[in-house]
Enzyme design. Structure first.
Site, short mmCIF file in Angstrom:
data_model
loop_
_atom_site.label_atom_id
_atom_site.label_comp_id
_atom_site.label_asym_id
_atom_site.label_seq_id
_atom_site.Cartn_x
_atom_site.Cartn_y
_atom_site.Cartn_z
CE LYS A 168 -3.86 -1.85 2.79
NZ LYS A 168 -4.96 -1.69 1.84
NE ARG B 30 -11.18 -9.58 -1.66
CZ ARG B 30 -11.54 -8.67 -2.56
NH1 ARG B 30 -11.92 -9.05 -3.76
NH2 ARG B 30 -11.55 -7.39 -2.27
N1 BES Z 1 -8.12 -3.77 4.67
C1 BES Z 1 -8.31 -3.32 3.35
C2 BES Z 1 -9.62 -2.54 3.16
C3 BES Z 1 -9.76 -1.23 3.87
C4 BES Z 1 -9.57 -0.03 3.19
C5 BES Z 1 -10.15 -1.15 5.19
C6 BES Z 1 -9.73 1.18 3.82
C7 BES Z 1 -10.29 0.05 5.84
C8 BES Z 1 -10.11 1.21 5.17
C9 BES Z 1 -8.35 -4.51 2.40
O1 BES Z 1 -7.56 -5.59 2.74
C10 BES Z 1 -7.83 -4.01 1.09
O2 BES Z 1 -6.68 -3.70 1.02
N2 BES Z 1 -8.70 -3.96 0.09
C11 BES Z 1 -8.34 -3.51 -1.20
C12 BES Z 1 -8.90 -4.50 -2.18
C13 BES Z 1 -8.42 -4.32 -3.56
C14 BES Z 1 -6.95 -4.69 -3.66
C15 BES Z 1 -9.25 -5.19 -4.44
C16 BES Z 1 -8.94 -2.13 -1.41
O3 BES Z 1 -10.04 -1.88 -0.94
O4 BES Z 1 -8.27 -1.28 -1.99
MN MN Z 2 -5.57 -5.39 2.00
#
Ligand code: BES
Ligand code: MN
Ligand code: ZN
Length: 487
Positions: free
Chosen positions: A267, A341
């Site tokens: 990230k 997931r």
């Molecule tokens: N933990 C994150 C989602 C999240 C985002 C929680 C903002 C709280 C605040 C999750 O694991 C994630 O990284 N999701 C990605 C999915 C994508 C790679 C398909 C996302 O939402 O960007």
């Molecule tokens: Mn994630």
């Protein structure tokens, strides 16, 4: 903090703070009959001169001196016909929080309609939530008087409702106490230790699997996510079983990423902060099982957490890897940041094997859901309309907001197809919260009622409101218990 009903002949002036929760009226009309006579004039004067009308979310904090009483707090509930249980909860919260800020040890609260169990419950929840602060890592200012009151009494309330409210409020505090801890304190092992300690305290069943066992149990998706971290995964199961025959069995699955760096698909910095909160679903299901046990609910309740840390490393899982989940389905990884997931997939397979009456998972799953619904409302997805409706009712009672999302877009479902595996872990960008839910559905047993709550961003409060202060919200625990209480 003790929360109880005031004795019939109690004297308000023996309490340091007196809270009055009142619906919207002109300041001349606000009832002050419960106050010691000598300070009624002063309080009326304050209300009239500041034109205090008891609008929703407002309060008047009036310094007085009579007997032991130092403050009178009048909290507005808004117009009676539009007001909700959350107005009562928040009003009680403001009264007790004002007391806590001023170091008052005893509080008496007057709420209209307190004889009703739900009103008493909401008021007690607000009181239990009010003294919450996550301040264990900061040195206090010398002039900071903040302290939880020792005793909060409610006039003419419902005793059962008060006790339920105290338990539910404390479950939410328990939830956010763990959720607020940073990832250098809470990792899968220390989270498991918290679960064990809770189980010990309440006499619950608790089983913890280590990385070797997780691998042997064919949890190939979950195991892959955990591989990049120096902190090994722990699969956590806590079960509350009622005395005698249970009315049913509820399985609650919480996403337990103690930190989510994104893994190899790392990230950007701005998105990585707050990712200690990626374990909030796990904290919520622990809070829920705690409350279920303390309330001695007639349902068996199992909390499941596939705890892991998502980190980049030479041993990490990679984009393009093909994993096999516990139900035999293969998953092509196209983004290592869609890790939640994968951990939930195996947890849901396991949950399905328990053949419960229903499964609810709660997860900080997708940024897409946060974009769609904002930071105060979680997305609700389900394969069972009845379960969905029951969750919506529970959310109304608990004041935690959910909004139903669709799962019937067959076109979108196609984006989970892979030429090399049964599914990919990440579908197309648009509708990301929906495809995430569709992915999870692949791992829920046929004919099992299941709901998924996406609480991304709802885990963390930036702008305080209602009973929420900055930091972990503790969202979900009360709602899950309200759901089971209503069954
Ligand atoms: N933990 C994150 C989602 C999240 C985002 C929680 C903002 C709280 C605040 C999750 O694991 C994630 O990284 N999701 C990605 C999915 C994508 C790679 C398909 C996302 O939402 O960007
Ligand atoms: Mn994630
Ligand atoms: Zn995540």
């Amino acid at each position: 903090m003790r929360i109880k009903i005031a004795a019939k002949n109690f004297h308000a002036e023996s309490f340091e703070t007196i809270g009055i929760l009142t619906y919207e009226v002109k300041p001349e009309k606000i009832s002050l009959d419960m106050l010691p006579e000598k300070i009624r004039g002063l309080c009326r004067c304050h209300l009239v001169n500041t034109d205090f009308r008891a609008k929703r979310g407002t309060s008047a904090v009036i310094p007085v001196l009579e007997g032991k009483t130092r403050f009178v707090v009048v909290a507005g509930l808004g117009v009676k016909k539009d007001s909700s249980l959350d107005d009562v909860r928040a009003g009680s919260f403001r009264a007790v929080r004002a007391a806590a800020k001023n170091g008052c040890k005893t509080v008496a609260i007057f709420v209209e309609g307190a004889k009703e169990r739900e009103i008493s419950r909401a008021a007690a929840e607000g009181a239990a939530l009010a003294p919450y602060r996550f301040d264990k890592y900061i040195k206090r200012d010398d002039d900071d008087k903040f302290a939880a009151p020792e005793k909060v009494v409610f006039a003419a309330a419902d005793e059962k409702g008060l006790e339920e409210g105290r338990i539910l409020g404390e479950a939410q505090n328990f939830t956010r106490d763990i959720a607020n801890e940073p990832a250098n304190v809470i990792n899968p092992q220390t989270l498991a230790a918290k679960a064990l300690a809770l189980a010990d305290e309440l006499g619950l069943e608790c089983e913890i699997w280590n990385e070797e066992r997780i691998n042997n149990e064919n949890m190939g998706a979950y195991y892959a996510v955990a591989r990049g971290s120096a902190n090994p995964p722990r699969f956590i199961r806590v079960t509350y079983a009622p005395k005698g025959r249970a009315k049913g069995h509820a399985v609650l699955v919480g996403k337990g990423l103690t930190f989510d760096s994104g893994g190899l698909d790392i990230k950007p910095a701005d998105y990585m902060t707050t990712m200690k909160g990626d374990k909030s679903g796990a904290c919520a299901v622990l809070g829920a099982v705690k409350a279920a046990a303390e309330l001695a609910l007639p349902w068996k309740v199992t909390a499941l957490i596939a705890a892991a840390e998502n980190m980049p490393d030479g041993n990490s899982y990679r984009p393009d890897d093909i994993l096999r989940a516990r139900n035999g389905k293969t998953i092509e990884v196209n983004n290592t940041d869609a890790e939640g997931r994968l951990t939930l997939a195996d947890a849901l397979c396991f949950a399905s094997e328990l053949k419960p009456d229903f499964i609810v998972d709660i997860a900080t799953l997708t940024g897409a859901c946060a974009v769609a619904l904002g930071p105060n409302t979680a997305g609700l997805f389900t394969n069972d309309d009845k379960l969905g409706t029951k969750i919506e009712s529970a959310a109304k009672v608990s004041g935690e907001r959910v909004w139903r999302m669709p799962m019937n877009d067959s076109n979108l479902r196609k984006s989970l197809k892979s030429p090399f595996a049964d599914v990919v872990n990440c579908g197309e960008r648009y509708g990301g919260a929906i495809t995430a839910a569709m992915f999870l559905e692949e791992f829920v047993g046929k004919d099992i009622a299941w709901a998924h709550i996406d609480m991304a961003a709802v885990d963390f409060v930036k702008t305080p409101y209602s009973c929420y202060v900055k930091g972990a919200s503790g969202y979900g625990a009360r709602m899950l218990v309200s759901l089971i209480m209503g069954l």
